[in-house]
Design an enzyme around this catalytic site. Structure first.
Site, PDB file in Angstrom:
ATOM      1  N   ASN A 117       0.904  -1.139   0.000  1.00 26.25           N
ATOM      2  CA  ASN A 117       0.000   0.000   0.000  1.00 26.25           C
ATOM      3  C   ASN A 117       0.949   1.196   0.000  1.00 26.25           C
ATOM      4  O   ASN A 117       1.700   1.377   0.963  1.00 26.25           O
ATOM      5  CB  ASN A 117      -0.870  -0.022   1.254  1.00 26.25           C
ATOM      6  CG  ASN A 117      -1.691   1.238   1.414  1.00 26.25           C
ATOM      7  OD1 ASN A 117      -1.542   2.211   0.675  1.00 26.25           O
ATOM      8  ND2 ASN A 117      -2.556   1.231   2.415  1.00 26.25           N
ATOM      9  N   ALA A 167       0.707   4.150   0.680  1.00 27.69           N
ATOM     10  CA  ALA A 167       0.540   5.071   1.802  1.00 27.69           C
ATOM     11  C   ALA A 167       1.179   4.545   3.097  1.00 27.69           C
ATOM     12  O   ALA A 167       1.279   5.272   4.079  1.00 27.69           O
ATOM     13  CB  ALA A 167      -0.950   5.340   2.041  1.00 27.69           C
ATOM     14  N   CYS A 168       1.626   3.302   3.077  1.00 33.49           N
ATOM     15  CA  CYS A 168       2.173   2.643   4.281  1.00 33.49           C
ATOM     16  C   CYS A 168       3.674   2.902   4.402  1.00 33.49           C
ATOM     17  O   CYS A 168       4.442   2.610   3.481  1.00 33.49           O
ATOM     18  CB  CYS A 168       1.886   1.152   4.176  1.00 33.49           C
ATOM     19  SG  CYS A 168       2.778   0.116   5.346  1.00 33.49           S
ATOM     20  N   SER A 169       4.092   3.416   5.555  1.00 29.80           N
ATOM     21  CA  SER A 169       5.519   3.707   5.761  1.00 29.80           C
ATOM     22  C   SER A 169       6.368   2.437   5.769  1.00 29.80           C
ATOM     23  O   SER A 169       7.501   2.442   5.284  1.00 29.80           O
ATOM     24  CB  SER A 169       5.727   4.490   7.056  1.00 29.80           C
ATOM     25  OG  SER A 169       5.324   3.730   8.179  1.00 29.80           O
TER      26      SER A 169
END
Length: 119
Positions: free
Chosen positions: A6, A8-10
């Site tokens: 994803n 958006a996932c760090s």
């Protein structure tokens, strides 16, 4: 090697940065857009050696709406969990790397990413 991410996932971004720094060859799968089928989830679970509840993000809003935390974690409920993950891919833990040797890892740490690269 394939990595389910994803963007958006760090943790996903960190895994990609490490793979790039190490010169690893891999394919990115944005699993929220290219949603895995129940069969693909079963294959990844087998490769991970885990059950669907082991890779479920139970704190997500979708999980709370489904009451996932209260679902039985037993063989008879496995397909229900797999259907939930396929129907709500945000519930799938990330990133997941499928290694070239047929195994997979949930690559939330640099160690796990390096482990996958060494397989």
């Amino acid at each position: 090697m394939e990595i389910w991410i994803n963007p958006a996932c760090s943790k996903c971004r960190s895994a990609l940065t490490l793979l790039d720094a190490e010169g690893a060859e891999y394919t990115v799968r944005r699993y929220l857009e290219d949603v895995p089928s129940p069969d693909e989830i079963r294959v990844v679970l087998d490769r991970l050696g885990l059950e669907p509840w082991d890779i479920a993000r139970t704190q997500e809003a979708d999980a709370k709406e489904l009451g996932l935390k209260d679902w039985p974690r037993e063989a008879g409920s496995r397909e229900r969990w797999i259907s939930a993950l396929a129907g709500h891919p945000k519930l799938i833990q990330r990133p997941i790397i499928t290694a070239d040797d047929g195994t997979a890892v949930v690559a939330r740490t640099d160690e796990a990413v390096r482990d996958a690269m060494g397989r």
